[in-house]
Scaffold this motif. Structure first.
Motif, PDB file in Angstrom:
ATOM      1  N   MET A  59       0.811  -1.216   0.000  1.00  8.96           N
ATOM      2  CA  MET A  59       0.000   0.000   0.000  1.00  8.96           C
ATOM      3  C   MET A  59       0.847   1.270   0.000  1.00  8.96           C
ATOM      4  O   MET A  59       0.308   2.367  -0.090  1.00  8.96           O
ATOM      5  CB  MET A  59      -0.883   0.040   1.254  1.00  8.96           C
TER       6      MET A  59
ATOM      7  N   LEU B  39       2.420   2.376   2.599  1.00 12.06           N
ATOM      8  CA  LEU B  39       2.057   3.034   3.860  1.00 12.06           C
ATOM      9  C   LEU B  39       3.097   2.810   4.951  1.00 12.06           C
ATOM     10  O   LEU B  39       2.790   2.871   6.132  1.00 12.06           O
ATOM     11  CB  LEU B  39       0.706   2.503   4.348  1.00 12.06           C
TER      12      LEU B  39
ATOM     13  N   ARG C 191      -1.971   7.439  -4.056  1.00 13.20           N
ATOM     14  CA  ARG C 191      -3.177   7.890  -3.348  1.00 13.20           C
ATOM     15  C   ARG C 191      -4.431   7.612  -4.148  1.00 13.20           C
ATOM     16  O   ARG C 191      -5.489   7.379  -3.588  1.00 13.20           O
ATOM     17  CB  ARG C 191      -3.069   9.391  -3.046  1.00 13.20           C
TER      18      ARG C 191
ATOM     19  N   ARG D  67      -5.077   3.849  -3.420  1.00 10.58           N
ATOM     20  CA  ARG D  67      -5.462   3.516  -2.041  1.00 10.58           C
ATOM     21  C   ARG D  67      -6.921   3.876  -1.774  1.00 10.58           C
ATOM     22  O   ARG D  67      -7.361   4.980  -2.072  1.00 10.58           O
ATOM     23  CB  ARG D  67      -4.626   4.331  -1.060  1.00 10.58           C
ATOM     24  N   GLY D  68      -7.619   2.952  -1.176  1.00 13.32           N
ATOM     25  CA  GLY D  68      -9.018   3.212  -0.834  1.00 13.32           C
ATOM     26  C   GLY D  68      -9.935   3.089  -2.034  1.00 13.32           C
ATOM     27  O   GLY D  68     -11.144   3.135  -1.899  1.00 13.32           O
TER      28      GLY D  68
ATOM     29  N   MET E 206      -8.086  -1.267   2.543  1.00 14.04           N
ATOM     30  CA  MET E 206      -7.454  -1.976   3.650  1.00 14.04           C
ATOM     31  C   MET E 206      -8.337  -1.976   4.894  1.00 14.04           C
ATOM     32  O   MET E 206      -9.038  -1.009   5.171  1.00 14.04           O
ATOM     33  CB  MET E 206      -6.105  -1.320   3.953  1.00 14.04           C
TER      34      MET E 206
ATOM     35  N   PHE F 118      -8.032  -2.888   9.095  1.00 11.10           N
ATOM     36  CA  PHE F 118      -6.986  -3.091  10.098  1.00 11.10           C
ATOM     37  C   PHE F 118      -7.462  -3.918  11.279  1.00 11.10           C
ATOM     38  O   PHE F 118      -8.646  -4.200  11.437  1.00 11.10           O
ATOM     39  CB  PHE F 118      -6.468  -1.739  10.587  1.00 11.10           C
TER      40      PHE F 118
ATOM     41  N   GLU G  46     -16.279  10.337   2.747  1.00 11.24           N
ATOM     42  CA  GLU G  46     -15.146  11.088   2.196  1.00 11.24           C
ATOM     43  C   GLU G  46     -14.379  10.289   1.137  1.00 11.24           C
ATOM     44  O   GLU G  46     -13.885  10.854   0.180  1.00 11.24           O
ATOM     45  CB  GLU G  46     -14.217  11.613   3.298  1.00 11.24           C
ATOM     46  N   THR G  47     -14.323   8.962   1.312  1.00 14.98           N
ATOM     47  CA  THR G  47     -13.652   8.135   0.304  1.00 14.98           C
ATOM     48  C   THR G  47     -14.413   8.186  -1.024  1.00 14.98           C
ATOM     49  O   THR G  47     -13.812   8.282  -2.092  1.00 14.98           O
ATOM     50  CB  THR G  47     -13.591   6.670   0.778  1.00 14.98           C
TER      51      THR G  47
ATOM     52  N   LEU H 217     -14.062  11.522  -2.709  1.00 13.48           N
ATOM     53  CA  LEU H 217     -12.709  11.667  -3.260  1.00 13.48           C
ATOM     54  C   LEU H 217     -12.514  10.832  -4.524  1.00 13.48           C
ATOM     55  O   LEU H 217     -12.061  11.332  -5.544  1.00 13.48           O
ATOM     56  CB  LEU H 217     -11.684  11.255  -2.183  1.00 13.48           C
ATOM     57  N   HIS H 218     -12.841   9.515  -4.436  1.00  9.80           N
ATOM     58  CA  HIS H 218     -12.479   8.622  -5.539  1.00  9.80           C
ATOM     59  C   HIS H 218     -13.566   8.495  -6.597  1.00  9.80           C
ATOM     60  O   HIS H 218     -13.278   8.255  -7.761  1.00  9.80           O
ATOM     61  CB  HIS H 218     -12.165   7.227  -5.000  1.00  9.80           C
TER      62      HIS H 218
ATOM     63  N   MET I 111     -16.440   0.604   4.633  1.00 10.97           N
ATOM     64  CA  MET I 111     -15.557   1.636   4.108  1.00 10.97           C
ATOM     65  C   MET I 111     -14.645   1.055   3.027  1.00 10.97           C
ATOM     66  O   MET I 111     -14.443   1.651   1.980  1.00 10.97           O
ATOM     67  CB  MET I 111     -14.720   2.187   5.264  1.00 10.97           C
TER      68      MET I 111
ATOM     69  N   ARG J  77      -3.576   6.171  10.024  1.00  6.44           N
ATOM     70  CA  ARG J  77      -3.191   5.123   9.068  1.00  6.44           C
ATOM     71  C   ARG J  77      -4.400   4.754   8.202  1.00  6.44           C
ATOM     72  O   ARG J  77      -4.275   4.583   6.994  1.00  6.44           O
ATOM     73  CB  ARG J  77      -2.673   3.901   9.841  1.00  6.44           C
TER      74      ARG J  77
ATOM     75  N   LYS K 262      -4.879   7.414   5.648  1.00  4.94           N
ATOM     76  CA  LYS K 262      -3.893   7.281   4.566  1.00  4.94           C
ATOM     77  C   LYS K 262      -4.286   6.147   3.630  1.00  4.94           C
ATOM     78  O   LYS K 262      -4.167   6.263   2.414  1.00  4.94           O
ATOM     79  CB  LYS K 262      -2.505   7.005   5.141  1.00  4.94           C
ATOM     80  N   ALA K 263      -4.762   5.047   4.227  1.00  5.58           N
ATOM     81  CA  ALA K 263      -5.137   3.881   3.418  1.00  5.58           C
ATOM     82  C   ALA K 263      -6.355   4.177   2.562  1.00  5.58           C
ATOM     83  O   ALA K 263      -6.644   3.449   1.627  1.00  5.58           O
ATOM     84  CB  ALA K 263      -5.403   2.672   4.318  1.00  5.58           C
ATOM     85  N   LYS K 264      -7.090   5.241   2.893  1.00 11.33           N
ATOM     86  CA  LYS K 264      -8.232   5.625   2.081  1.00 11.33           C
ATOM     87  C   LYS K 264      -7.804   6.493   0.902  1.00 11.33           C
ATOM     88  O   LYS K 264      -8.642   6.862   0.085  1.00 11.33           O
ATOM     89  CB  LYS K 264      -9.240   6.421   2.937  1.00 11.33           C
ATOM     90  N   GLY K 265      -6.527   6.866   0.853  1.00 11.53           N
ATOM     91  CA  GLY K 265      -6.043   7.673  -0.250  1.00 11.53           C
ATOM     92  C   GLY K 265      -6.206   9.168  -0.038  1.00 11.53           C
ATOM     93  O   GLY K 265      -6.098   9.941  -0.977  1.00 11.53           O
ATOM     94  N   LEU K 266      -6.487   9.587   1.184  1.00 17.15           N
ATOM     95  CA  LEU K 266      -6.663  11.016   1.445  1.00 17.15           C
ATOM     96  C   LEU K 266      -5.321  11.735   1.344  1.00 17.15           C
ATOM     97  O   LEU K 266      -4.276  11.160   1.613  1.00 17.15           O
ATOM     98  CB  LEU K 266      -7.254  11.227   2.840  1.00 17.15           C
TER      99      LEU K 266
ATOM    100  N   LYS L  23      -8.238  17.775   8.901  1.00 20.00           N
ATOM    101  CA  LYS L  23      -9.524  17.193   9.285  1.00 20.00           C
ATOM    102  C   LYS L  23      -9.328  16.068  10.290  1.00 20.00           C
ATOM    103  O   LYS L  23      -9.950  16.041  11.340  1.00 20.00           O
ATOM    104  CB  LYS L  23     -10.239  16.677   8.029  1.00 20.00           C
TER     105      LYS L  23
END
Lengths: 334, 340, 316
Positions: free
Chosen positions: B63, B65, B93, B96-97, B102, B104, B123-124, B127-128, B175, C216, C219-223, C231
Motif C-alpha cells: 500500500m 504506507l 493515493r 489507495r481506498g 485496507m 486493520f 469522504e472516500t 474523493l475517488h 468503508m 493510518r 492514509k489507506a483511504k487515499g486522502l 480534518k
C-alpha cells in the motif's frame, strides 16, 4: 479423573457476586451496578483443572481474581479447603496466600522490570517462608530448571527474555511457595502460536509433578479443551453450563455453549462449510443485563419464559453436568 | 533468489522479491526479505505467520504506507500492470481506498473518534468516485445496511464510540467496499474480536467477497481462520514466505518443517482429546540477530549442514506449475524428500 | 451535562471560600498596619488605634473575615482604605482594559501558535522543527519584566514605533489607531509566553495524533496530506490542547500584573500593585476574589469545551 470424584472439593465457589457501582448525578449517588460476576458457583477438586471459558465481559477474570482474593467479592463465599477466604482477615489471608497463586496473561507487565529473575523468584520465599538469601536463591535456581529455563536467566532482567520465557518465569514464581491451587488467567493468550503449546505442556507436566490444582481461565476454546478436566462456561457474569471436557465438546446442552463451539475456527478447511449456527448481535452490557435468561437476546431457541425468568443451574444428566437453561438441547445434539 | 511466480490472465497482484528495510535505534532490520506471491482476481490469499514474520509489513509495503523509517529497497509489486513499489505518492493515493482498500486489526482505534461514521464513509466516495455529499451519504447508509448494521439511517450520524468492536469492524468493511475495490487487504481483522463476533465477521467477509468478486489478502496468525477463509495460503516466517499452496494441500500435505510443526502445535476441538501437542522448541529469532542460512534451522528437527550455510529459495514442487512452493533443502524440484 | 455543571459549581463554592480565607490570612499576617501609611510619622498610638478602629482592623482576624463574608453576601466588597471608593466600583473601572489586554493576547497567541505547532509536527526532527522548539523554549523562559523592558527600549525608545506605556495618548482623544498602537507592546509581551507554551502543546499533540491508527486508516483511504492534517489529525489534537486553555488563563492573570505595571496599563494588574503598596486590604481581597472566580470559570469553560470537541465525553 475418576479418582477425583470421591474426594471433597479443594475449592468451592458459592453464589459469588462482584458488582461495581455506577455513580451519577449531583451527589454521585449509586444508580446501578455493573454485574461483573453475578451468582457464580462451581467446585474444583484436588488435582484437576477446571477451565473457565467465555467471551470478554463474561466475568471469568473477575471470578479468578476473587478466588485468590485480589478482589473482594460483593457477596457469596469462596471456600478453600473449608475456609471462606472471602471474609478472612488480612493476617490469616497472608498465611493462606502461599497456597493460592496466580499466573497472569501478560508476562511482561506482571513482572517487575527492575528486578532480576533470581531475586524475583527468591523474594516470596524470604518473605513468607523466612528462608535466608542463599537458600532462597538455590531454590530459585532449582525452579528455573523445573520450568525449563537456563540457569543464566537467574541474573537476567525480565525484558531480556522472550515472551514465552517470561511466562515460564511467571509460572516459576507462582510455584515457589509450593501452592496447592493456581489460577491461570489467560496464560497463553499473549504468546505466539508456536509458543503456546510449550507453555500448555509445561503446565500439564508441572501438575503431574507437584499434584497441582488449576483454575484455567481463557477465551481460547482450543487451549481450554487441551488442558481442562472440567469446564465452566460463563456468559454475562453467570454460569451457563458446567460439565466434563468430553461432555461439553461432545454433548453441549446449553445453546450458548453450542454457539461458542460453532464459532470456533477449527484448523481444518474441510469443516468451513459445516452446518452451524452463527448468532447475530453483540453481548449486552453487564451494566444493564437483559431480564430473564441473560442469553435470551441472542438465543435462537428463546421462548417467552426465557425473557422473564432466569433459569437456575440444574443437573442435566451425566456426571456433574449442570446447565442453566429452560430448554436444554437434546442429549444427542451436536 | 526467489522464483518469479507464474503470471496468468487472472493475476491481479504479483509481489516479487519484495525487500523492506527499517532503520531502528539498534540498527537496520529487514522485516520483509524477498517475499513473493500472487493473488488472482477474486481469490483469497491468506498470509499466515507469527509476530515478526513480516506479514503486516508486507501489506503496508504493497500500500506504500510504511512508516517514515521504512522503505522498499528491492522487488516489485505489480498491480494491474503498474509497479506500485516505484509509484509516486500522488498516484498511489489514487489507488489507495479505491482499487486497493485496507482493513486493520484494531476496530476500536482505526476509526477517527471525532468524525461521524457517515463522514468517514462518505469522504472516500467523494474523493475517488466524485459523488456529491448527498449521494455519498445515501450510499453510506446502503453500505452500512449491506454489512449488517441495524438502524443504519441513525448510525450514519453517530460517532464511532457508540458502536461495539464488532460493529466498528463492520464499518471498516463497509468503508473498504465503498469504492468497489479489486483487492482488499485485511490485516488481522478479527484478532481483537470475541469468537462469536469473529464468526459473524468472517462469514460476512466470505459472503461479500463471493458477491462482489473482490480479491482479498487476509493476514492472520490463526490457522483456524486460515482454514475458514483461504483459497491459497502463504506461510511466512522471519520475513520470508516459506511455503505457498492452496488451502487444502497446506492442511493435508504440508511440506515445510515449520508448517508441519505449526499444525501439530495447535489444539483442535472437533477431535477427541488425547494427543499431546508437539510444541516448536525455541522462539522466533530476532530480526536483529537472524541465523545464517535457513531462518528456521535452529528450531527445525530436520536441520542439516547445508541449512546453516545456504538459504534455500522458494521453489515450486512437482512439474513447476507453481501450485505448491517450499523454501526448504529437504525437497528437490519434484517435491520428494532428498535426504532425511 | 447540566447536573454535572451544577455539581461542579457546588463543589466550587467551598473551594472559593477557602481561597479567600487563605488570602485573607496571608494579607493580615504581613507585618505592618495600613494605618501606618495613612498617618504621619509623628502620630500617637491613640491616633493609630483610632484609624484602625475606623478601618475595622481592631477586631480579631477571624471576625474581620466573617464581616467581609457577610458584606460579600450583600454584594458588597467593601470600601478602599486609600480613597474611600467602593471596591466594586474600582474593579469595574479597571476590568475593561485588563480584559482587552488579556483577550487580545490570548487570541493572538493561539492564532500564531497553532499553525506553527502543526508546521513543526509535520516537519518533525528537521531543522525547521528544531528551530521552532528552540524558539518556544526561549519564549517560555524569558521573564515578562525583561521582555517588557527590552521591548520598550527597542521599539519605543530607540525606534519610536510605539508609545512606552498607557492606554491612550493623553490629550489626543484616543482613536482606534492610537489605542491599537498602545496595545501592541504589552500584547506581544503577554502573548509570547502563552504562544510559546501552546506551540509545544500543539506540536506534541499533533505528533501524537499522527501516530494513531485512524491516521493510518485515513492514509489507506487515499486522502491527501492536508485533509489528513486539518480534518483527521487536528480535531483530535485540539482535544488535549483545550484543557491547557484553563491553565493558560491562570498564568495570564499573573503575567498581566507584571505587564500592566511595566506598561502602566490602567487595568486590574496595575491596581493590584498600587493596592499592595498601599496595604489596601479591601481592594486586594476584592481582586483576589475576582481572580479566583476567573480561574474557576476558565476551568469550567475548559470542561465544557472538552465535551464539545470530544464526542466521547458526556458529563453526567
Amino acid at each position: 479423573m475418576t479418582a477425583v470424584e470421591d474426594a471433597s472439593p479443594l475449592l468451592q465457589v458459592r453464589d459469588l457476586r462482584r458488582y461495581y457501582p455506577i455513580r451519577k448525578g449531583v451527589i454521585a449517588r449509586t444508580v446501578g451496578h455493573v454485574r461483573a460476576v453475578d451468582g457464580v458457583s462451581f467446585d474444583v477438586y484436588p488435582g484437576e483443572t477446571v477451565g473457565i471459558v467465555g467471551e470478554s465481559g463474561c466475568g471469568k477474570s473477575t471470578t479468578g481474581r476473587a478466588v485468590v482474593r485480589l478482589e473482594p467479592p460483593t457477596s457469596g463465599s469462596v471456600l478453600f479447603d473449608g475456609t471462606d477466604i472471602a471474609t478472612l482477615s488480612t493476617a490469616r489471608m497472608r498465611r493462606l496466600r502461599t497456597e493460592l497463586q496466580m499466573v497472569f496473561q501478560d508476562p511482561y507487565s506482571s513482572l517487575n522490570p527492575q528486578i532480576r529473575i533470581g531475586d524475583l523468584l527468591a523474594e516470596p520465599l524470604v518473605a513468607h517462608k523466612r528462608l535466608d538469601r542463599a537458600g532462597a536463591r538455590a531454590k530459585a535456581a532449582e525452579m528455573l530448571a523445573t520450568v525449563g529455563l537456563p540457569q543464566l536467566s537467574l541474573d537476567r532482567y525480565p525484558h531480556e527474555l522472550s515472551g514465552g520465557m517470561r511466562q515460564r518465569v511467571g509460572i516459576a514464581r507462582a510455584l515457589m511457595l509450593e501452592p496447592r491451587l493456581i489460577v491461570c488467567d489467560e496464560p497463553v493468550s499473549a504468546l505466539d502460536v508456536s509458543i503456546q503449546a510449550q507453555v500448555l505442556n509445561l503446565l500439564k507436566d508441572l501438575q503431574g509433578e507437584f499434584g497441582l490444582t488449576y483454575v484455567f481461565i481463557s477465551h481460547g476454546l482450543g487451549a481450554i479443551k487441551y488442558i481442562s478436566d472440567r469446564i465452566v462456561v460463563m456468559y454475562l457474569g453467570k454460569v451457563m453450563e458446567t460439565a466434563t471436557t468430553a461432555e461439553i465438546f461432545a454433548r453441549p446442552r446449553h445453546p450458548y455453549t453450542e454457539i461458542l463451539l460453532d464459532a470456533y475456527p477449527e484448523p481444518d478447511p474441510r469443516l468451513r462449510d459445516r452446518e452451524r449456527i452463527i448468532v447475530e448481535g453483540d453481548v449486552p452490557s453487564p451494566a444493564n443485563p437483559p431480564p430473564g435468561c441473560v442469553f435470551h437476546t441472542r438465543c435462537p431457541y428463546a421462548q417467552d419464559i426465557c425473557r422473564t425468568e432466569a433459569p437456575p443451574l440444574n443437573a442435566a444428566g451425566g456426571a456433574r453436568h449442570q446447565v442453566a437453561c429452560h430448554f436444554p438441547l437434546a442429549q444427542e445434539a451436536s | 533468489m526467489s522464483v518469479t511466480p507464474p503470471v496468468t490472465a487472472s493475476t491481479l497482484l504479483r509481489v516479487d522479491g519484495l525487500r523492506t528495510e527499517f532503520t531502528t535505534d539498534q540498527g537496520p532490520i529487514t522485516p520483509v526479505d524477498g517475499v513473493g506471491f500472487t493473488v488472482a482476481a477474486g481469490e483469497t490469499l491468506c498470509l499466515v505467520g507469527e509476530s515478526g514474520s513480516g506479514k503486516s509489513v508486507s501489506a503496508l509495503s504493497i500500500m506504500g504506507l510504511l512508516a517514515g523509517n521504512g522503505r522498499i529497497t528491492e522487488g516489485s509489486v505489480m498491480f494491474e500492470g503498474q509497479d506500485l513499489a516505484g509509484l509516486p505518492e500522488p498516484e498511489l493515493r489514487r489507488i489507495r481506498g479505491h482499487a486497493i482498500a485496507m482493513i486493520f486489526q484494531e476496530p476500536m482505534t482505526s476509526l477517527n473518534p471525532v468524525l461521524t461514521i457517515g463522514d468517514q464513509l462518505a469522504e472516500t466516495m467523494i474523493l475517488h468516485l466524485g459523488l456529491t455529499k448527498a449521494e455519498a451519504r445515501q450510499r453510506a447508509i446502503e453500505l452500512l445496511e449491506k454489512v449488517g448494521i441495524p438502524r443504519a439511517g441513525a448510525v450514519v450520524d453517530d460517532h464511532p464510540h457508540r458502536l461495539s468492536g464488532g460493529m466498528r469492524q463492520r464499518v471498516m468493511i463497509a468503508m473498504a467496499l465503498s469504492c468497489r475495490p479489486k483487492l482488499i487487504i485485511a490485516d488481522e481483522p478479527t484478532t481483537a474480536l470475541d469468537v462469536t463476533i469473529q464468526a459473524q465477521i468472517l462469514r460476512l467477509m466470505r459472503e461479500l467477497s463471493a458477491e462482489t468478486g473482490t480479491a482479498t489478502i487476509f493476514i492472520t496468525h490463526d490457522l483456524g481462520v486460515v482454514a475458514e477463509m483461504a483459497d491459497r495460503v502463504a506461510v511466512m516466517y522471519a520475513g520470508q514466505v516459506v511455503e505457498e499452496t492452496d488451502v487444502y494441500t497446506l492442511f493435508d500435505q504440508p511440506k515445510h518443517p515449520y508448517t508441519v510443526a505449526l499444525l501439530r502445535s495447535i489444539p483442535h476441538i472437533t477431535t477427541p482429546a488425547g494427543d499431546r501437542l508437539t510444541p516448536i522448541s525455541g522462539s522466533v529469532p530476532s530480526l536483529l540477530h537472524l541465523p545464517t542460512g535457513c531462518r528456521f534451522r535452529e528450531r527445525c528437527p530436520h536441520a542439516m549442514d547445508r541449512c546453516t550455510t545456504e538459504l534455500p529459495a522458494l521453489r515450486p514442487l512437482g512439474e513447476g506449475e507453481g501450485t505448491h512452493s517450499v523454501r526448504c533443502w529437504l525437497y528437490d524440484e519434484t517435491g520428494t524428500a532428498v535426504s532425511v | 451535562m447540566v447536573t454535572y455543571l451544577i455539581r461542579r459549581i457546588l463543589i466550587g463554592i467551598p473551594v472559593l471560600l477557602g481561597v479567600t480565607l487563605i488570602n485573607f490570612l496571608i494579607i493580615n499576617l504581613a507585618p505592618g498596619s495600613p494605618a501606618d501609611l495613612y498617618l504621619s510619622p509623628t502620630a500617637t498610638p491613640e491616633d493609630v488605634a483610632r484609624t484602625e478602629t475606623a478601618l475595622g482592623l481592631d477586631k480579631p482576624v477571624f471576625v474581620q473575615y466573617l464581616n467581609w463574608l457577610t458584606q460579600l453576601l450583600h454584594g458588597n466588597l467593601g470600601v478602599s482604605f486609600q480613597n474611600r471608593e467602593p471596591v466594586t466600583q474600582l474593579i469595574a473601572d479597571r476590568i475593561g482594559p485588563t480584559l482587552l489586554l488579556m483577550g487580545t493576547s490570548l487570541v493572538i497567541a493561539y492564532l500564531v501558535a497553532i499553525p506553527i505547532g502543526i508546521f513543526a509536527a509535520r516537519r518533525r526532527n528537521t531543522a525547521a522543527d528544531y528551530g521552532v522548539v528552540g524558539a518556544s523554549f526561549l519564549g517560555i523562559s524569558v521573564p515578562h519584566f525583561f521582555l517588557g523592558l527590552a521591548m520598550i527600549y527597542v521599539f519605543a525608545l530607540t525606534l519610536g514605533w510605539f508609545p512606552t506605556g498607557g492606554m491612550v495618548t493623553l490629550g489626543r482623544g484616543g482613536g482606534f489607531a492610537d489605542r491599537v498602537s498602545h496595545l501592541v507592546l504589552p500584547v506581544v509581551v503577554l502573548a509570547t509566553g502563552v504562544a510559546a507554551g501552546m506551540v509545544r502543546y500543539v506540536r506534541s499533540s499533533m505528533i501524537d495524533a499522527f501516530g494513531q491508527d485512524y491516521i493510518r486508516t485515513a492514509k489507506a483511504k487515499g486522502l491527501g496530506a492536508s485533509v489528513i492534517t486539518n480534518k483527521h489529525a487536528l480535531r483530535n489534537a485540539l482535544i488535549p490542547v483545550v484543557t491547557v486553555i484553563g491553565i493558560d488563563l491562570s498564568a495570564l492573570i499573573g503575567g498581566a500584573i507584571v505587564t500592566e505595571q511595566i506598561f502602566q496599563w490602567p487595568g486590574i494588574g496595575l491596581l493590584t500593585i498600587q493596592s499592595i503598596g498601599a496595604r489596601d486590604y479591601a481592594v486586594l481581597m476584592g481582586i483576589n476574589l475576582i481572580a479566583a472566580i476567573a480561574v474557576f470559570a476558565a476551568n469550567l469553560l475548559t470542561d465544557i469545551a472538552y465535551a464539545v470537541v470530544d464526542p466521547r465525553v458526556a458529563y453526567a
